[in-house]
Design an enzyme around this catalytic site. Structure first.
Site, PDB file in Angstrom:
ATOM      1  N   ASP A  78       0.717  -0.980  -0.001  1.00 18.75           N
ATOM      2  CA  ASP A  78       0.028  -0.044  -0.177  1.00 18.75           C
ATOM      3  C   ASP A  78       0.910   1.209  -0.038  1.00 18.75           C
ATOM      4  O   ASP A  78       2.141   1.222  -0.558  1.00 18.75           O
ATOM      5  CB  ASP A  78      -0.853   0.007   1.163  1.00 18.75           C
ATOM      6  CG  ASP A  78      -2.255   0.532   1.010  1.00 18.75           C
ATOM      7  OD1 ASP A  78      -2.432   1.799   0.864  1.00 18.75           O
ATOM      8  OD2 ASP A  78      -3.365  -0.247   0.425  1.00 18.75           O
ATOM      9  N   HIS A 115      -3.568   6.187   3.319  1.00 13.77           N
ATOM     10  CA  HIS A 115      -4.416   5.198   3.069  1.00 13.77           C
ATOM     11  C   HIS A 115      -3.978   4.017   3.582  1.00 13.77           C
ATOM     12  O   HIS A 115      -4.705   3.086   4.249  1.00 13.77           O
ATOM     13  CB  HIS A 115      -4.446   4.990   1.428  1.00 13.77           C
ATOM     14  CG  HIS A 115      -5.376   3.741   1.167  1.00 13.77           C
ATOM     15  ND1 HIS A 115      -5.064   2.845   0.768  1.00 13.77           N
ATOM     16  CD2 HIS A 115      -6.669   4.038   0.608  1.00 13.77           C
ATOM     17  CE1 HIS A 115      -5.916   2.026   0.297  1.00 13.77           C
ATOM     18  NE2 HIS A 115      -7.045   2.606  -0.008  1.00 13.77           N
ATOM     19  N   SER A 303     -11.407  -1.120  -0.456  1.00 13.49           N
ATOM     20  CA  SER A 303     -10.152  -1.059   0.194  1.00 13.49           C
ATOM     21  C   SER A 303     -10.416  -1.607   1.608  1.00 13.49           C
ATOM     22  O   SER A 303      -9.867  -2.187   2.210  1.00 13.49           O
ATOM     23  CB  SER A 303      -9.437   0.054   0.273  1.00 13.49           C
ATOM     24  OG  SER A 303      -8.650   0.261  -1.089  1.00 13.49           O
TER      25      SER A 303
END
Length: 501
Positions: A78, A115, A303
């Site tokens: 990620d 994120h 996600s």
């Protein structure tokens, strides 16, 4: 414990079935746990806390039985993981930073986007000192591999290199071997999965015994690449609608549902999930109304759903460590009900049932990807551009790359040689001491290195700076974290639930 795990492995290895067939059977020497009950609750639909998510998936009941992901390694590919409270108790470590920011010393490993930290909190966050923040698998070991920069820019070849690294280094920590890989990344490339290089990479992980959990995408339409690969666990998002009961859940409108035969395998909470915030990160600076207090942030997307499912896989592996990726998928699909009217869609997760009953064993039989297709076709429209120069064609950030040559090396575990991937100087060569000066951060990180020679478009990394509030000199103009490239970027208001696009 050792004898029980050995019996499970022996039994699982003996199961041979036709494609997509599923069989429930009794395992000698294993008795189901005593059934438990879990009360249902209502909560503010504008922000489902992890306490709510754990109740929805019945992870709270599994934890009461002692199944918390202990001994299971999880790789998170990620944007990195920031050492914020809730992720500093020793169960998170840094793998290699393969992102464009790896060439800036004060940005290496840092989650400048925000994120990866949000997902890490969902998967394995734990903080008993304040407010009892607990992720799905709080005792799992999470290894962060950073590939995305502050604006989400990443090339597909960097993601492939990260997957290769995970496969080759899956046993570096013998106490926590990597059994699960989370990839909330997808492109709109339409290349068949039988030839797709990204499919080949995830299938190599699958063949190595790693369950690959991938978000289905946020376009509301076709499932993205590599989520359309049949060997991964593809996850879509549900809207729990403010209750922990699954009876009123709906498929979230943004979820890419695809079409039969490839639809999401699992549908789990992914709308308005509250997890950890990275102050000053890109999403934090761009979406201030998504903040919940000083520590938390609300995010919606597949996600977030994939992170929930990743934690659930680790919990089930804690209960049944001998399960294969196929049997993990089948067992979780058998544990929960169908969402609403999605008769051909994914199933919800019920970890109460999954850990209280014998697993469903299955084996997928069919063709695999050759990985020899076009890299550019696999990219689709997810193109990174720097100083007006786009990274396209059959190449990575360093130069020409022949997919057939890479595919052969990847399948045999030879893509990485020390710190070189396909003869490219990508990272360092071993584990070093912990970073950030935090003693409670896991005790080692993978070493970094400067990229030797000329790389794509002669990137002047020394000019990049991070001013603590926002990305002040964005060198890379790549695809944003959206359904087109990365999955899961709708950040919502913490109280009103207004969508922020």
């Amino acid at each position: 414990m050792t004898g029980r795990r050995a019996r499970v492995r022996q039994y699982a290895a003996a199961v041979a079935m036709t494609a997509a067939a599923t069989v429930a059977t009794t395992l000698s020497g294993l008795a189901p746990a005593q059934a438990a009950t879990s009360a249902d609750y209502t909560f503010d639909a504008a922000g489902a806390t992890l306490t709510d998510v754990r109740r929805i998936t019945r992870a709270d009941v599994a934890a009461q039985r002692g199944y918390t992901g202990k001994g299971i390694g999880i790789a998170l590919i990620d944007t990195g993981v920031a050492p914020v409270e809730g992720l500093t108790s020793g169960n998170v470590a840094n793998g290699p930073d393969l992102s464009f920011e790896s060439q800036v010393a004060n940005l290496r490993w840092r989650d400048t986007y925000g994120h990866g930290t949000h997902l890490a909190g969902i998967i394995a966050g734990r903080d008993t000192a304040r407010n009892g923040f607990t992720g799905m698998a709080p005792d799992a070991k999470l290894l962060s591999l950073k590939v995305g920069a502050a604006n989400g820019a990443v090339d597909i070849t960097q993601v492939i290199a990260a997957i290769d690294w995970v496969v080759e280094h899956r046993n570096d920590d013998p106490r926590n071997p990597i059994r699960v890989l989370n990839l909330s990344y997808g492109t709109d490339g339409v290349l068949s999965w039988q030839k797709n290089p990204l499919s080949h990479a995830v299938q190599n992980a699958y063949r190595a015994g790693i369950a690959v959990v991938v978000s289905s995408g946020n376009t509301g339409g076709a499932i993205t690449n590599p989520a359309y690969d049949p060997y991964v666990i593809t996850v879509g998002a549900t809207d729990p609608r403010g209750t922990t009961s699954p009876a009123d859940d709906q498929v979230a409108s943004f979820t890419s549902m695809g079409a039969a035969p490839r639809v999401p395998d699992l549908l789990v909470p992914g709308r308005s999930v509250v997890s950890l915030r990275v102050p000053g990160s890109m999403v934090d600076a761009m979406n201030p109304t998504a903040r919940v207090g000083e520590r938390y942030f609300v995010g919606s997307g597949t996600s977030q759903a994939a992170a929930v499912a990743t934690g659930a896989v680790a919990v089930l592996l804690d209960r049944y460590p001998g399960l294969t990726p196929d049997s993990l998928k089948c067992s979780l699909r058998q544990s929960g009900p169908t969402v609403g009217s999605a008769a051909n869609g994914g199933k919800m997760i019920d970890l109460d049932r999954a850990t209280a009953t014998l697993p469903t064993l299955c084996r997928a039989v069919g063709p695999h990807s050759t990985g020899t297709g076009s890299i550019q076709a696999a990219r689709g429209t997810s193109i990174v551009t720097l100083n007006g120069v786009s990274l396209t064609g059959e190449r990575d950030i360093f130069g020409p790359l022949k997919s057939s040559t890479w595919a052969a090396a990847s399948k045999t575990g030879r893509a990485w040689q020390g710190g070189f991937w396909m003869d490219r100087p990508m990272t360092g060569t071993g584990w070093t001491t912990s970073q950030y000066g935090q003693a409670n951060w896991a005790g080692r990180s993978w070493s970094g290195t400067n990229w030797a020679g000329r790389s794509w478009s002669d990137i002047a990394w020394a000019e990049a700076t991070w001013n603590g509030r926002s990305w002040s000199n964005t060198l890379v103009d790549g695809a944003p974290w959206s359904g087109r490239s990365w999955s899961g970027v709708s950040w919502q208001h913490g109280t009103k639930g207004a969508w922020l696009k």
